[in-house]
Design a protein around this motif. Structure first.
Motif: not given
Length: 255
Positions: A98-110
């Motif tokens: 993850f490039p920054h913490p904000g991306v973690v929560g967006l990755f669930g469906s991926a």
């Protein structure tokens, strides 16, 4: 090939350093994946001494998923080569997380598509999943893994943390085993195995000065190549890789 997920409970030695050490001493072509949901970019800042892979990694893979572009087709281009630990070693490849913490929560469906893409990788895959956390590991990681390794020290504090999380990991995953870092500090392999009734897949020597070469990009101490630390990494990598190979052969025989 095989997918191995490495994780830990709290108060455990660094999963990232251990996963990196195994990747660099792995006896076959291997891809190391940074899937730690608490991003630190430790491999880039440490072993790679500040190298930046551009926009490669989980950020671009998430964008691809949103645009309905197959991850499997672009996965190779998102990886970089890790410099070999020794000149005789086969270079491993690395997929930045993850490039920054904000991306973690967006990755669930991926996660499912990423794991499906990794299953097509033409070699073994080692996934650094960081700490288990209160919510457990992402389900696609445990469902797709051929082996989940809980990395742990052998102090009472480390083993107490392991006891809290091991049951949940074993329930969610298929095959689960331990990887001990610093056996005999103070509890040994037999004592740990007796307490947890679980396979110990390998042991890595506790050697902070040598481990700092991987974790911090520190200068190599004298006789680093012949050190007990590097030997233990190589032995653990060979043992785990051999275990996976034997499991694949057994499955093939049954079919």
């Amino acid at each position: 090939m095989s997918i191995v997920v490495l994780t830990s409970a709290g108060n455990a030695p660094g999963v990232t350093t251990t996963a990196l050490g195994l990747a660099l001493t792995w006896p076959r072509p291997v891809l190391l994946v940074d899937a730690d949901r608490t991003p630190t970019q430790a491999v880039l800042a440490g072993y790679l001494r500040g190298e930046h892979p551009g926009q490669r990694g989980f950020g671009r893979l998430l964008q691809a998923a949103r645009e309905r572009r197959p991850m499997a087709e672009m996965l190779d281009g998102e990886t970089i080569e890790l410099p070999p630990l020794l000149e005789t070693d086969t270079p491993a490849r690395f997929l930045q997380g993850f490039p920054h913490p904000g991306v973690v929560g967006l990755f669930g469906s991926a996660w499912p598509e990423l794991m499906a893409a990794l299953a097509e990788w033409p070699g073994d895959v080692l996934i650094d999943a960081g700490r288990v956390g209160a919510e457990g590991l992402p389900v696609p990681l445990t469902q797709r893994a051929d082996l989940v390794l809980m990395v742990t020290g052998t102090s009472l504090v480390a083993l107490a943390g392991l006891r809290l999380y091991l049951g949940g990991v074993r329930d969610a995953a298929g095959e689960t085993a331990l990887l001990l870092v610093g056996s005999g500090r103070p509890y040994g392999r037999a004592e740990v195995q007796g307490q947890f009734a679980i396979t110990i897949a390998g042991e890595v020597t506790h050697a902070p000065a040598q481990a700092a070469v991987l974790s911090d990009g520190a200068p190599r101490p004298r006789r680093f190549a012949d050190s007990a630390y590097v030997r233990s990494l190589r032995q653990a990598a060979g043992s785990i890789a051999g275990r996976l190979e034997a499991s694949r052969e057994l499955i093939g025989t049954r079919r």
